[in-house]
Enzyme design. Structure first.
Site, PDB file in Angstrom:
ATOM      1  N   GLU A 149      -1.025   3.580  -7.070  1.00 41.89           N
ATOM      2  CA  GLU A 149      -0.416   3.698  -5.742  1.00 41.89           C
ATOM      3  C   GLU A 149       0.690   2.669  -5.592  1.00 41.89           C
ATOM      4  O   GLU A 149       0.457   1.487  -5.829  1.00 41.89           O
ATOM      5  CB  GLU A 149      -1.481   3.482  -4.663  1.00 41.89           C
ATOM      6  N   ARG A 189     -11.433   5.194  -3.298  1.00 41.54           N
ATOM      7  CA  ARG A 189     -10.462   4.472  -4.119  1.00 41.54           C
ATOM      8  C   ARG A 189     -10.088   5.360  -5.300  1.00 41.54           C
ATOM      9  O   ARG A 189     -10.961   5.991  -5.912  1.00 41.54           O
ATOM     10  CB  ARG A 189     -11.041   3.151  -4.647  1.00 41.54           C
ATOM     11  N   HIS A 206      -2.676   7.101   1.051  1.00 43.34           N
ATOM     12  CA  HIS A 206      -3.683   6.076   1.385  1.00 43.34           C
ATOM     13  C   HIS A 206      -3.495   5.646   2.847  1.00 43.34           C
ATOM     14  O   HIS A 206      -3.442   4.457   3.157  1.00 43.34           O
ATOM     15  CB  HIS A 206      -3.564   4.857   0.448  1.00 43.34           C
TER      16      HIS A 206
END
Ligand SMILES: NC(=O)c1ccc[n+]([C@@H]2O[C@H](COP(=O)([O-])OP(=O)(O)OC[C@H]3O[C@@H](n4cnc5c(N)ncnc54)[C@H](O)[C@@H]3O)[C@@H](O)[C@H]2O)c1
Length: 349
Positions: free
Chosen positions: A274, A245, A293
């Site tokens: 993000e 993360r 991601h």
């Protein structure tokens, strides 16, 4: 209460035109299941309680499930996260409300471990720069000697976290003949020993690692765990990989060490924000390889996550304890036990 066991899927499983975001998530087993019906929710983030009033189960993608997402009617029994990170879920509120939270480690274990290996090989093999050189033709070929790769034999791979993904990563790293070290305050020592992984303190991960990779959860203990002070311990030849993360790494501090060439580079599947601001200075650096991601996103990853969530939801429908419950304390509450007994009565075991 409706006679049917009703399953909600968060709205982000569908594109604006209604088509599935992940066609490999097979909904057929839900469609076929006796006594079950399912529906997609409208997009809301966090999810709203009234959207969930008529559902027994929720399959949750990226939207937040907060305390205010819980309807007081007490119908919702299970939240099945599509993946393993659950920093988007208020776990304590779930437990208080007698809602089980389940995750899908079987679905992501191999795909994320493979994405870490992908970054490891691309960084140390200088894949991105060699791709660019080739496209330049003769001028690029003339400079290829300036970009030596880094051999892996005997080099140290250091992981922060040796859980589901970290352990799989070490399994896959075996044939590379690297030294394997990890820091994990809750490590299964027997597992680490079986995998040939030396457990070390956090500072040693940074000091000793030729590659330092992050595979721990994001929580209050791990936010900015990779900070300026620890980055300063890294070798100038070392690489940092983060597929866990974004906020586990202090991105400003990382940007500074990368800009100054104080470490060799980084491979980042996740960022603090993000999607990132396109003007974020980290995006200008050519010693970093990025993925949005999504490096672990494969047909098999989504099929695996979907199958695991459907299995968990159908277990609950029949009053069976699902595997892989995060908030295990819920299983001992009378709210949960009464629900399971009720489901067994309605749908059979
Ligand atoms: N990039 C992606 O698409 C993607 C996909 C799946 C998972 N993830 C991330 O990867 C993380 C790891 O997943 P997992 O399935 O291996 O989870 P896991 O819970 O099985 O393993 C995490 C490990 O981290 C350890 N840990 C906890 N606190 C720590 C600390 N302070 N320092 C070091 N280690 C610590 C735990 O003890 C555990 O062994 C997830 O939390 C998720 O955020 C990312």
């Amino acid at each position: 209460m409706s006679a049917r066991f009703r399953v909600a899927l968060s709205g982000d499983f569908r594109k604006a035109d209604g088509s599935p975001v992940y066609p490999d998530f097979d909904l057929e087993p839900l469609r076929q299941a006796q006594g079950v019906e399912f529906a997609f929710l409208d997009n809301a983030n966090p999810l709203r309680a009234e959207q969930l009033a008529d559902f027994d189960a929720l399959i949750l993608l990226a939207h937040r499930f907060a305390a205010e997402s819980i309807h007081p009617n007490g119908r919702l029994a299970v939240v099945a996260r599509f993946g393993v990170g659950y920093d988007t879920v208020d776990v304590e509120a779930c437990t208080k409300a007698g809602i089980a939270l389940v995750i899908t480690p079987d679905g992501v274990r191999r795909p994320v471990a493979v994405s870490i290996i992908t970054l490891l090989l691309a960084l140390t093999g200088k894949l991105m720069v060699k791709d660019r050189l080739t496209r330049e033709g003769p001028l690029g070929f003339a400079r290829r000697g300036d970009h030596m790769g880094v051999g892996l034999i005997g080099r140290t791979f250091a992981s922060i976290g040796i859980g589901n993904i970290g352990a799989e990563l070490f399994r896959l790293l075996k044939p590379f003949d690297m030294k394997l070290i990890a820091h994990d305050p809750y490590a299964d020592q027997g597992l680490a020993a079986d995998l040939g992984v030396e457990l070390v303190n956090l500072e040693d991960v940074f000091r000793r690692g030729d590659v330092v990779s992050v595979s721990c959860p994001l929580n209050s203990e791990t936010r900015h765990l990779v900070n300026a002070e620890r980055l300063a311990l890294m070798k100038p030849t070392a690489y940092l990989i983060n597929t866990a993360r974004g906020p586990i790494v202090d991105q400003k501090a990382l940007t500074a060490v990368l800009q100054q060439g104080r470490i060799a580079g980084a491979g980042l599947d996740v960022l603090e924000q993000e999607p990132p601001d396109p003007n974020d200075p980290i995006l200008k650096l050519d010693n970093v390889i990025f993925a949005p991601h999504a490096l672990c996103w494969t047909d098999q990853c989504f099929a695996g996550n979907g199958a695991a969530d459907v299995r968990a939801v159908l277990d609950v429908q029949h009053g069976r304890e699902p595997r892989l419950v995060v908030n295990k304390a819920v299983l001992a509450t009378s709210a949960w036990k009464n629900r399971m007994a009720e489901y067994r009565k309605r749908f059979g075991e």
